[in-house]
Design an enzyme around this catalytic site. Structure first.
Site, PDB file in Angstrom:
ATOM      1  N   PRO A  35       0.812  -1.211   0.000  1.00 10.65           N
ATOM      2  CA  PRO A  35       0.000   0.000   0.000  1.00 10.65           C
ATOM      3  C   PRO A  35       0.850   1.267   0.000  1.00 10.65           C
ATOM      4  O   PRO A  35       1.705   1.455   0.843  1.00 10.65           O
ATOM      5  CB  PRO A  35      -0.786  -0.121   1.317  1.00 10.65           C
ATOM      6  CG  PRO A  35      -0.749  -1.562   1.652  1.00 10.65           C
ATOM      7  CD  PRO A  35       0.557  -2.058   1.142  1.00 10.65           C
ATOM      8  N   GLU A  36       0.601   2.090  -0.957  1.00 18.54           N
ATOM      9  CA  GLU A  36       1.139   3.448  -0.925  1.00 18.54           C
ATOM     10  C   GLU A  36      -0.023   4.352  -0.560  1.00 18.54           C
ATOM     11  O   GLU A  36      -1.140   3.879  -0.344  1.00 18.54           O
ATOM     12  CB  GLU A  36       1.739   3.814  -2.291  1.00 18.54           C
ATOM     13  CG  GLU A  36       2.975   2.994  -2.608  1.00 18.54           C
ATOM     14  CD  GLU A  36       4.115   3.828  -3.158  1.00 18.54           C
ATOM     15  OE1 GLU A  36       4.149   5.052  -2.886  1.00 18.54           O
ATOM     16  OE2 GLU A  36       4.969   3.273  -3.855  1.00 18.54           O
TER      17      GLU A  36
END
Length: 270
Positions: free
Chosen positions: A2-3
């Site tokens: 996840p960014e």
DNA sequence: ATTGACTCCTGATGGC
DNA sequence: TGCCATCAGGAGTCAA
């Protein structure tokens, strides 16, 4: 992994299920995440969820007495499921609600976190020193330019520093530097004002676009409702070593900068 | 003060 | 097919 866009998409996905609900129990199956989950998270039990916010890549689940802080690390995901849904491997935390649902946190690599921020107390150190959100006006090319003077570290590392700007992870660092035509190895202090303005604009554009797309997913992102995330949007350079640059057709280069895999086009980025 | 290296962890991957 | 070694990666922490 996840960014920021994935975290924001997760927030958008889970918040309608959480806001206004009362927390019935918090079940911790695995205490040992990035840090041990503190007993204080139980203060949230019996409280109503007022809001679900995001700061950098942290999610904050607000109650009147404090906030649960969640970080997805690099393999974490959240889903809203019925409380009696059988647990799967790496389902470390359930935040159970009075309506029979629960927010279930799964994180194979356990780089994620679940912490507690008491209301009215000074912010825990993790949140205290963070730079501005990239999608706000507080972040711009001028900030990058001014904070980078005399710095010798690579510009890629510079924009990944959370005190400079939050939420620029390894993927979007490579992508935004490509979009701005800036060589990722270049010393941050040597990058011109004009290049930083392009770079700031590129960071905003690439993050906003990814949020719009529902978040880039390379491997294991699962949307909050349980549907698989979208596959990677059209990444320009990340993960494309040896493949032709989409602009000039020269092969994309890969190298390690600051222990991180980096991708760039040596013709398009100077 | 600044910068780079190391660390946590597990699943995916590649070599034999 | 199986086994092992290697690697990825957010970001805090430590060391130079």
């Amino acid at each position: 992994m996840p960014e920021l866009p994935e975290v924001e998409v997760s927030r958008l996905g889970i918040s309608p299920h959480l806001i206004g609900q009362r927390i019935q129990a918090i079940m911790v199956r695995q205490v040992q995440l990035r840090w041990p989950i503190p007993g204080e998270v139980q203060y949230a039990v019996g409280r109503e969820i007022r809001d679900v916010r995001r700061r950098a890549k942290y999610l904050l689940i607000d109650t009147d007495v404090g906030s649960l802080i969640l970080h997805l690390g690099m393999s974490g995901s959240l889903r809203v499921v019925d409380i009696d849904t059988p647990v799967q491997k790496h389902d470390h935390v359930d935040i159970q609600l009075h309506n029979g649902k629960c927010l279930r946190f799964n994180d194979p690599r356990r780089f994620g976190a679940c912490l507690w921020q008491a209301a009215g107390e000074t912010p825990i150190e993790l949140l205290e020193r963070l730079g501005p959100e990239p999608l706000t006006d507080a972040f711009d090319g001028r900030r990058l330019y001014e904070l980078s003077r005399n710095k010798t570290l690579a510009v890629k590392n510079f924009i990944m520093d959370n005190q400079i700007v939050v939420g620029v992870g390894n993927i979007y660092a490579s992508e935004s530097l490509f979009m701005a035509g800036v060589d990722p190895r270049k010393a941050a202090g040597k990058v011109t004002k004009g290049a930083y303005e392009k770079l700031a604009a590129a960071i905003k554009q690439v993050l906003a676009h990814a949020i719009q797309q529902g978040g880039t997913t390379l491997k294991d992102f699962t949307q909050a409702d349980g549907n698989p995330g979208y596959f990677a949007q059209e990444l320009q350079v990340y993960g494309r070593a040896g493949e032709p640059c989409r602009v000039c057709e020269n092969p994309v280069q890969s190298l390690t900068i600051g222990q991180r895999n980096s991708f760039y086009c040596k013709k398009c980025q100077r």
